[in-house]
Design a protein around this motif. Structure first.
Motif, PDB file in Angstrom:
ATOM      1  N   THR A  15      -9.602   2.368  -8.937  1.00  0.00           N
ATOM      2  CA  THR A  15     -10.999   2.630  -8.609  1.00  0.00           C
ATOM      3  C   THR A  15     -11.562   1.453  -7.810  1.00  0.00           C
ATOM      4  OG1 THR A  15     -11.649   1.674 -10.733  1.00  0.00           O
ATOM      5  CG2 THR A  15     -11.331   4.057 -10.638  1.00  0.00           C
ATOM      6  N   PRO A  16     -12.585   1.705  -6.993  1.00  0.00           N
ATOM      7  CA  PRO A  16     -13.149   0.622  -6.181  1.00  0.00           C
ATOM      8  C   PRO A  16     -13.763  -0.486  -7.039  1.00  0.00           C
ATOM      9  CG  PRO A  16     -13.861   2.773  -5.382  1.00  0.00           C
ATOM     10  CD  PRO A  16     -13.213   3.002  -6.710  1.00  0.00           C
ATOM     11  N   VAL A  40     -17.936  -7.571  -0.976  1.00  0.00           N
ATOM     12  CA  VAL A  40     -16.712  -6.783  -1.135  1.00  0.00           C
ATOM     13  C   VAL A  40     -16.542  -5.943   0.118  1.00  0.00           C
ATOM     14  CG1 VAL A  40     -15.498  -5.026  -2.481  1.00  0.00           C
ATOM     15  CG2 VAL A  40     -16.965  -6.704  -3.651  1.00  0.00           C
ATOM     16  N   VAL A  41     -15.384  -6.060   0.775  1.00  0.00           N
ATOM     17  CA  VAL A  41     -15.118  -5.274   1.980  1.00  0.00           C
ATOM     18  C   VAL A  41     -13.929  -4.357   1.736  1.00  0.00           C
ATOM     19  CG1 VAL A  41     -16.082  -7.009   3.531  1.00  0.00           C
ATOM     20  CG2 VAL A  41     -13.639  -7.084   2.968  1.00  0.00           C
ATOM     21  N   GLU A  42     -13.906  -3.247   2.475  1.00  0.00           N
ATOM     22  CA  GLU A  42     -12.805  -2.307   2.326  1.00  0.00           C
ATOM     23  C   GLU A  42     -11.495  -2.887   2.844  1.00  0.00           C
ATOM     24  OE1 GLU A  42     -12.412   0.805   0.982  1.00  0.00           O
ATOM     25  OE2 GLU A  42     -14.361   0.398   0.075  1.00  0.00           O
ATOM     26  N   GLU A  43     -11.556  -3.568   3.974  1.00  0.00           N
ATOM     27  CA  GLU A  43     -10.319  -4.077   4.588  1.00  0.00           C
ATOM     28  C   GLU A  43     -10.639  -5.290   5.441  1.00  0.00           C
ATOM     29  OE1 GLU A  43      -6.838  -2.648   7.760  1.00  0.00           O
ATOM     30  OE2 GLU A  43      -8.106  -1.160   6.751  1.00  0.00           O
ATOM     31  N   THR A  44      -9.714  -6.225   5.469  1.00  0.00           N
ATOM     32  CA  THR A  44      -9.818  -7.377   6.361  1.00  0.00           C
ATOM     33  C   THR A  44      -8.421  -7.922   6.605  1.00  0.00           C
ATOM     34  OG1 THR A  44     -10.950  -9.472   6.756  1.00  0.00           O
ATOM     35  CG2 THR A  44     -10.089  -9.114   4.547  1.00  0.00           C
ATOM     36  N   GLY A  45      -8.322  -8.762   7.615  1.00  0.00           N
ATOM     37  CA  GLY A  45      -7.032  -9.402   7.865  1.00  0.00           C
ATOM     38  C   GLY A  45      -6.731 -10.441   6.810  1.00  0.00           C
ATOM     39  N   SER A  46      -7.703 -11.308   6.553  1.00  0.00           N
ATOM     40  CA  SER A  46      -7.526 -12.377   5.569  1.00  0.00           C
ATOM     41  C   SER A  46      -8.892 -12.808   5.056  1.00  0.00           C
ATOM     42  CB  SER A  46      -6.806 -13.572   6.205  1.00  0.00           C
ATOM     43  OG  SER A  46      -6.950 -14.738   5.410  1.00  0.00           O
ATOM     44  N   THR A  47      -9.096 -12.753   3.762  1.00  0.00           N
ATOM     45  CA  THR A  47     -10.359 -13.209   3.182  1.00  0.00           C
ATOM     46  C   THR A  47     -10.533 -14.709   3.393  1.00  0.00           C
ATOM     47  OG1 THR A  47      -9.269 -13.367   1.015  1.00  0.00           O
ATOM     48  CG2 THR A  47     -10.544 -11.361   1.475  1.00  0.00           C
ATOM     49  N   ASN A  48      -9.436 -15.466   3.317  1.00  0.00           N
ATOM     50  CA  ASN A  48      -9.540 -16.898   3.577  1.00  0.00           C
ATOM     51  C   ASN A  48     -10.012 -17.164   5.001  1.00  0.00           C
ATOM     52  OD1 ASN A  48      -8.610 -17.700   1.015  1.00  0.00           O
ATOM     53  ND2 ASN A  48      -7.248 -19.243   1.891  1.00  0.00           N
ATOM     54  N   ALA A  49      -9.411 -16.482   5.974  1.00  0.00           N
ATOM     55  CA  ALA A  49      -9.776 -16.699   7.375  1.00  0.00           C
ATOM     56  C   ALA A  49     -11.236 -16.320   7.619  1.00  0.00           C
ATOM     57  CB  ALA A  49      -8.859 -15.895   8.284  1.00  0.00           C
ATOM     58  N   ASP A  50     -11.704 -15.258   6.982  1.00  0.00           N
ATOM     59  CA  ASP A  50     -13.087 -14.836   7.171  1.00  0.00           C
ATOM     60  C   ASP A  50     -14.064 -15.907   6.685  1.00  0.00           C
ATOM     61  OD1 ASP A  50     -12.126 -12.480   8.180  1.00  0.00           O
ATOM     62  OD2 ASP A  50     -12.524 -11.290   6.389  1.00  0.00           O
ATOM     63  N   LEU A  51     -13.766 -16.518   5.535  1.00  0.00           N
ATOM     64  CA  LEU A  51     -14.671 -17.542   5.021  1.00  0.00           C
ATOM     65  C   LEU A  51     -14.530 -18.861   5.781  1.00  0.00           C
ATOM     66  CD1 LEU A  51     -14.714 -17.013   1.150  1.00  0.00           C
ATOM     67  CD2 LEU A  51     -16.356 -16.274   2.865  1.00  0.00           C
ATOM     68  N   PHE A  68      -8.344  -4.244   0.553  1.00  0.00           N
ATOM     69  CA  PHE A  68      -7.041  -4.278   1.237  1.00  0.00           C
ATOM     70  C   PHE A  68      -7.035  -5.439   2.217  1.00  0.00           C
ATOM     71  CE2 PHE A  68      -4.416  -2.953   4.950  1.00  0.00           C
ATOM     72  CZ  PHE A  68      -3.180  -3.003   4.327  1.00  0.00           C
ATOM     73  N   GLN A  69      -5.939  -6.159   2.245  1.00  0.00           N
ATOM     74  CA  GLN A  69      -5.771  -7.289   3.138  1.00  0.00           C
ATOM     75  C   GLN A  69      -4.502  -7.085   3.951  1.00  0.00           C
ATOM     76  OE1 GLN A  69      -6.744 -11.734   2.354  1.00  0.00           O
ATOM     77  NE2 GLN A  69      -4.664 -11.459   1.596  1.00  0.00           N
ATOM     78  N   SER A  70      -4.638  -7.084   5.268  1.00  0.00           N
ATOM     79  CA  SER A  70      -3.504  -6.751   6.126  1.00  0.00           C
ATOM     80  C   SER A  70      -2.797  -7.960   6.711  1.00  0.00           C
ATOM     81  CB  SER A  70      -3.968  -5.858   7.284  1.00  0.00           C
ATOM     82  OG  SER A  70      -4.947  -6.529   8.068  1.00  0.00           O
ATOM     83  N   GLY A  71      -3.420  -9.134   6.636  1.00  0.00           N
ATOM     84  CA  GLY A  71      -2.808 -10.310   7.262  1.00  0.00           C
ATOM     85  C   GLY A  71      -2.931 -11.554   6.428  1.00  0.00           C
ATOM     86  N   GLY A  72      -2.702 -11.403   5.131  1.00  0.00           N
ATOM     87  CA  GLY A  72      -2.808 -12.561   4.250  1.00  0.00           C
ATOM     88  C   GLY A  72      -1.714 -13.578   4.506  1.00  0.00           C
ATOM     89  N   ARG A  73      -2.010 -14.829   4.121  1.00  0.00           N
ATOM     90  CA  ARG A  73      -1.055 -15.907   4.309  1.00  0.00           C
ATOM     91  C   ARG A  73      -0.856 -16.658   3.004  1.00  0.00           C
ATOM     92  NH1 ARG A  73      -4.222 -19.248   7.005  1.00  0.00           N
ATOM     93  NH2 ARG A  73      -5.971 -17.822   6.672  1.00  0.00           N
ATOM     94  N   GLY A  74       0.387 -17.073   2.787  1.00  0.00           N
ATOM     95  CA  GLY A  74       0.693 -17.907   1.642  1.00  0.00           C
ATOM     96  C   GLY A  74       1.056 -19.303   2.086  1.00  0.00           C
ATOM     97  N   VAL A  83      -1.931  -4.039  -1.143  1.00  0.00           N
ATOM     98  CA  VAL A  83      -1.847  -2.594  -1.311  1.00  0.00           C
ATOM     99  C   VAL A  83      -3.257  -2.144  -1.670  1.00  0.00           C
ATOM    100  CG1 VAL A  83      -0.912  -0.739  -2.721  1.00  0.00           C
ATOM    101  CG2 VAL A  83       0.561  -2.635  -2.031  1.00  0.00           C
ATOM    102  N   PRO A  84      -3.821  -1.148  -0.997  1.00  0.00           N
ATOM    103  CA  PRO A  84      -5.218  -0.785  -1.227  1.00  0.00           C
ATOM    104  C   PRO A  84      -5.559  -0.570  -2.697  1.00  0.00           C
ATOM    105  CG  PRO A  84      -4.372   0.374   0.683  1.00  0.00           C
ATOM    106  CD  PRO A  84      -3.198  -0.326   0.067  1.00  0.00           C
ATOM    107  N   SER A  85      -6.589  -1.270  -3.140  1.00  0.00           N
ATOM    108  CA  SER A  85      -7.168  -1.108  -4.488  1.00  0.00           C
ATOM    109  C   SER A  85      -6.173  -1.385  -5.612  1.00  0.00           C
ATOM    110  CB  SER A  85      -7.756   0.304  -4.658  1.00  0.00           C
ATOM    111  OG  SER A  85      -8.749   0.542  -3.686  1.00  0.00           O
ATOM    112  N   ALA A  86      -5.142  -2.151  -5.327  1.00  0.00           N
ATOM    113  CA  ALA A  86      -4.121  -2.429  -6.340  1.00  0.00           C
ATOM    114  C   ALA A  86      -4.082  -3.890  -6.761  1.00  0.00           C
ATOM    115  CB  ALA A  86      -2.736  -2.027  -5.821  1.00  0.00           C
TER     116      ALA A  86
END
Length: 281
Positions: A15-16, A40-51, A68-74, A83-86
């Motif tokens: 659930t959201p 809270v956003v539905e999708e972004t490349g990286s939450t770290n990069a956004d901040l 959902f995060q499509s371009g996260g970095r470790g 994975v969306p909402s997981a």
């Protein structure tokens, strides 16, 4: 795995995130809220990069969560996607006036303490920390943390990113050595509750550290109590690709892993490196 659930069981669990509840709980406390805003956003490349991008505006104590995060970095620029909402994917923009630059390395360790405490209290899962900041359950990675420094003047400013696997199934794991709260039969899988608890735990730890004048003795005690690396036979790959084999005997007040070399000699304090837990001979 500690347990097994059919993949079809997870659909109803995804659930959201309840953005209104998180904003209210974390930013509207009568006892002076730590955070200034939660997005809270539905999708972004990286939450770290956004901040990191908004850090120059003077923003402070802002939280960004993504479904959902499509371009996260470790660490070491390794990719880390969602994975969306997981998962709980959260980043915090934090200014630390008065904190010595040499102690910023404690931020990922403190975030690790908060994550372990959240997993234990909400999920009932016996997580531990692998030095420096991986959250493991029986050797499987449950959560990862990445801290990036935005600036050092006029005060240290950093973004703390945390990714916690909540309802990932075995087929969705990024690597076979990962796991999720779902796969570990956690008693609590509500991502809003997990996010609220995690961010509250982190805020309380940072507040306590600031009240202590940025003294690292308190965080060091808490970290040692949760660190599964201490007492392990380890292989440390150090900068320059040199290797050190020995037993991890401590984490010192500077956050360094102290290793007693198999070859003998004085213990070595490791500030950076890839650590592998080795099976006993």
């Amino acid at each position: 795995m500690a347990g097994f659930r059919e993949p079809t069981d997870v659909a109803a669990l995804r659930t959201p995130l309840d953005a209104a509840r998180l904003q209210s709980a974390l930013c509207s406390r009568e006892d002076a809220a730590f955070y200034t805003h939660v997005d809270v956003v539905e999708e972004t490349g990286s939450t770290n990069a956004d901040l990191l991008a908004v850090a120059p505006t003077g923003a402070d104590r802002r939280v960004l969560l993504a479904e959902f995060q499509s371009g996260g970095r470790g660490r070491h620029s390794r990719t880390w996607n969602g994975v969306p909402s997981a998962q709980v994917i959260a980043s915090v923009l934090l200014r630390l006036p008065g904190c010595p630059l040499s102690d910023l390395g404690w931020l990922p360790l403190i975030a690790g303490i908060a994550t372990v405490d959240t997993v234990r209290s909400v999920g009932g899962v016996p997580a531990q920390l692998k030095w420096p900041n991986d959250v493991l359950v029986d050797g499987r990675k449950l959560a990862g943390i990445l801290v990036e420094v935005a600036s050092t003047s006029p005060e240290p400013t950093a973004v703390v990113g945390i990714g916690l696997n909540v309802t990932l199934t075995a087929g969705e794991l990024p690597v076979p050595t990962a796991t999720s709260l779902f796969l570990e039969n956690a008693s609590g899988l509500d991502r809003t509750v997990l996010a609220e608890t995690l961010l509250t735990e982190f805020a309380d730890r940072i507040r306590a550290w600031a009240r202590a004048g940025w003294n690292t003795a308190g965080p060091a005690v808490a970290y040692r109590e949760r660190c599964g690396t201490i007492g392990q036979n380890v292989r440390a790959v150090l900068p320059g690709d040199t290797e050190l084999h020995g037993v991890a005997v401590d984490v010192d007040d500077q956050g360094r892993l102290v290793i007693r070399p198999d070859a003998g000699g004085e213990p070595v304090a490791v500030a950076a490196g890839d650590i592998t837990h080795l099976r006993p001979a």
